[in-house]
Design an enzyme around this catalytic site. Structure first.
Site, PDB file in Angstrom:
ATOM      1  N   ARG A 266      12.438 -24.971 -53.132  1.00 24.81           N
ATOM      2  CA  ARG A 266      12.656 -24.671 -54.777  1.00 24.81           C
ATOM      3  C   ARG A 266      13.624 -23.894 -55.045  1.00 24.81           C
ATOM      4  O   ARG A 266      14.043 -23.061 -54.263  1.00 24.81           O
ATOM      5  CB  ARG A 266      11.329 -23.856 -55.337  1.00 24.81           C
ATOM      6  CG  ARG A 266      11.542 -23.622 -56.594  1.00 24.81           C
ATOM      7  CD  ARG A 266      10.323 -23.088 -57.411  1.00 24.81           C
ATOM      8  NE  ARG A 266       9.476 -24.093 -57.376  1.00 24.81           N
ATOM      9  CZ  ARG A 266       8.066 -24.109 -57.324  1.00 24.81           C
ATOM     10  NH1 ARG A 266       7.607 -22.761 -57.171  1.00 24.81           N
ATOM     11  NH2 ARG A 266       7.327 -25.069 -57.036  1.00 24.81           N
TER      12      ARG A 266
ATOM     13  N   CYS B 200      15.339  -6.134 -57.932  1.00 27.52           N
ATOM     14  CA  CYS B 200      14.376  -6.253 -59.113  1.00 27.52           C
ATOM     15  C   CYS B 200      14.639  -5.370 -60.394  1.00 27.52           C
ATOM     16  O   CYS B 200      14.445  -4.067 -59.970  1.00 27.52           O
ATOM     17  CB  CYS B 200      13.002  -6.276 -58.530  1.00 27.52           C
ATOM     18  SG  CYS B 200      11.760  -6.840 -59.835  1.00 27.52           S
TER      19      CYS B 200
ATOM     20  N   CYS C 225      -1.560 -20.806 -60.724  1.00 30.11           N
ATOM     21  CA  CYS C 225      -0.976 -19.979 -59.728  1.00 30.11           C
ATOM     22  C   CYS C 225      -0.445 -18.850 -60.237  1.00 30.11           C
ATOM     23  O   CYS C 225      -0.403 -18.443 -61.468  1.00 30.11           O
ATOM     24  CB  CYS C 225       0.359 -20.568 -58.922  1.00 30.11           C
ATOM     25  SG  CYS C 225       1.459 -21.719 -60.134  1.00 30.11           S
TER      26      CYS C 225
ATOM     27  N   CYS D 147       2.678 -19.943 -51.579  1.00 26.27           N
ATOM     28  CA  CYS D 147       4.229 -20.272 -52.127  1.00 26.27           C
ATOM     29  C   CYS D 147       4.715 -18.796 -51.524  1.00 26.27           C
ATOM     30  O   CYS D 147       4.372 -17.676 -51.969  1.00 26.27           O
ATOM     31  CB  CYS D 147       4.055 -20.130 -53.591  1.00 26.27           C
ATOM     32  SG  CYS D 147       6.125 -20.205 -54.138  1.00 26.27           S
TER      33      CYS D 147
ATOM     34  N   CYS E   6       1.605 -20.875 -64.072  1.00 25.78           N
ATOM     35  CA  CYS E   6       1.810 -19.639 -63.241  1.00 25.78           C
ATOM     36  C   CYS E   6       1.970 -18.516 -63.962  1.00 25.78           C
ATOM     37  O   CYS E   6       2.738 -18.357 -64.890  1.00 25.78           O
ATOM     38  CB  CYS E   6       2.627 -19.871 -62.014  1.00 25.78           C
ATOM     39  SG  CYS E   6       2.786 -18.454 -60.958  1.00 25.78           S
TER      40      CYS E   6
ATOM     41  N   CYS F 114       6.779  -1.458 -62.524  1.00 21.05           N
ATOM     42  CA  CYS F 114       6.612  -1.548 -61.150  1.00 21.05           C
ATOM     43  C   CYS F 114       6.961  -0.258 -60.211  1.00 21.05           C
ATOM     44  O   CYS F 114       8.036   0.233 -60.293  1.00 21.05           O
ATOM     45  CB  CYS F 114       6.942  -2.579 -60.388  1.00 21.05           C
ATOM     46  SG  CYS F 114       6.366  -3.152 -58.912  1.00 21.05           S
TER      47      CYS F 114
ATOM     48  N   CYS G  86      11.974  -2.606 -54.840  1.00 18.84           N
ATOM     49  CA  CYS G  86      12.781  -3.705 -54.343  1.00 18.84           C
ATOM     50  C   CYS G  86      14.148  -3.707 -55.020  1.00 18.84           C
ATOM     51  O   CYS G  86      14.058  -3.856 -56.143  1.00 18.84           O
ATOM     52  CB  CYS G  86      12.219  -5.119 -54.853  1.00 18.84           C
ATOM     53  SG  CYS G  86      10.448  -5.203 -54.265  1.00 18.84           S
TER      54      CYS G  86
HETATM   55  S1  SF4 Z   1       9.711  -7.533 -56.832  1.00 13.54           S
HETATM   56 FE1  SF4 Z   1       9.707  -6.297 -58.449  1.00 13.54          FE
HETATM   57  S2  SF4 Z   1       7.999  -6.648 -59.653  1.00 13.54           S
HETATM   58 FE2  SF4 Z   1       7.700  -7.207 -57.397  1.00 13.54          FE
HETATM   59  S3  SF4 Z   1       7.055  -5.762 -56.314  1.00 13.54           S
HETATM   60 FE3  SF4 Z   1       9.320  -5.442 -56.195  1.00 13.54          FE
HETATM   61  S4  SF4 Z   1       9.824  -4.301 -57.959  1.00 13.54           S
HETATM   62 FE4  SF4 Z   1       7.527  -4.803 -58.338  1.00 13.54          FE
END
Ligand code: SF4
Length: 342
Positions: free
Chosen positions: A279, A79, A147, A207, A116, A72, A76
């Site tokens: 959750r 992540c 989902c 959600c 999901c 990705c 974040c």
């Molecule tokens: S949480 Fe992870 S998968 Fe989702 S947008 Fe951020 S870096 Fe990408």
């Protein structure tokens, strides 16, 4: 989003099922006051609200299939699927319709009613949406609710997913707007709110939750909860994650949240959003059975279970079933995807 409107701290609103469309608006200060209540008072209030809106002992069991893992372009800080971080997660392409259908059938055979799919995209392209629409149609063809969590959506993409039969869309606010820039800087808080608005406008159930234990101050937890509760209507599902400190991510060395403060967040989420599924999501295995029991007392009524929650570990299914049995709770299978990742 205006979080400055006054709202009294209420013990219990005996609201009808349709009240998700008329959620009260909350000031951050009022939410902070709830978080700061004496622990037993807070849990009493939360359990009272919970009993007024949900059957006692009902817990939704949710699982999630990662249909497109890793690689990705977002950053974040929590992540492991970000391409910016060296976490050992290998990028994989979108799974085929046959693969997803087989997984959904297995989930259905295990008693699931909802399935999901999570994909690690920043924002899917229209051709990605076309492929996911096929996956949604395959899931719906098995008689399952669907989902997805795919990243940022444009309005027409949300409508396309709705037309394919998508029932729920997960998109988390992560934290308070004031702390958001410390967690991710490749997208803005407003981006998140815009996607949520597109999903809601398309008629897809929302959600949306967040993550605690990312080094945020208590006021940021109050800010996140106020943002969630002030969505109009508030989300149908609210996943609360405790940061899983994955080596290689920028937040790997964050100080862990006090488990009782995590319980407080659950309790306040229940009080602010009486009819939402609250959750327990990522990080549940770090809490231990006693703290999880307090979370159920605080009003949590959904858990992620199974071997995987996207790419972080989760307690195995049998251990979860034993815990629910110990507590006299009734698990209800859904293979649902709200709560982690994009
Ligand atoms: S949480 Fe992870 S998968 Fe989702 S947008 Fe951020 S870096 Fe990408």
């Amino acid at each position: 989003m205006d979080t400055t409107l006054e709202h009294p701290v209420v013990l219990h609103r005996a609201a009808p099922a349709a009240d998700a469309g008329s959620a009260p608006r909350w000031r951050v200060e009022a939410v902070q006051a709830l978080l700061d209540l004496p622990f037993n008072d807070l849990l009493f209030r939360a359990q009272t609200v919970h009993r007024g809106h949900w059957p006692a002992g009902d817990v939704e069991l949710a699982t999630l299939l990662s249909v497109k893992t890793g690689g990705c372009p977002e950053n974040c800080g929590y992540c492991p699927q970000s391409a910016e971080f060296d976490t050992g997660v290998k990028a994989q392409k979108l799974m085929s319709v046959d693969e997803v259908t087989a997984a959904a059938q297995a989930a259905k055979d295990a008693g699931a009613t909802r399935f999901c799919m999570g994909a690690a995209w920043r924002a899917p392209k229209d051709r990605d949406i076309e492929k996911v629409a096929e996956l949604v149609q395959a899931v719906k063809g098995l008689g399952l609710q669907s989902c997805a969590t795919l990243g940022m959506l444009q309005a027409h993409q949300a409508r396309a997913l709705r037309d394919a039969g998508l029932d729920y869309y997960n998109h988390n606010l992560d934290t308070a707007p004031e702390y958001y820039g410390d967690v991710v800087d490749t997208r803005s808080y407003q981006d998140r709110l815009d996607t949520l608005a597109h999903v809601r406008a398309a008629g897809i159930s929302v959600c949306c939750g967040g993550i605690v234990g990312m080094g945020e101050a208590p006021v940021h937890r109050a800010g996140l909860l106020a943002q969630l509760a002030n969505l109009d209507p508030y989300p149908e599902s609210v996943p609360i994650n405790s940061l899983v400190r994955v080596p290689g991510t920028p937040l790997a060395d964050s100080a862990p949240i006090d488990p009782l403060d995590f319980v407080r967040v659950i309790a306040v989420a229940r009080i602010l959003m009486p009819r939402a599924r609250v959750r327990l999501s990522a990080g549940r295995q770090q809490l231990g059975e006693a703290v999880q029991a307090l979370c159920f007392l605080a009003g949590a009524n959904s858990i992620f279970y199974g071997d995987k929650l996207l790419v972080t570990g989760n307690p195995d299914v049998e251990a979860d079933r034993q815990l629910l049995a110990k507590l006299g709770l009734r698990g209800r299978d859904v293979a649902a995807g709200e709560g982690a990742g994009a």
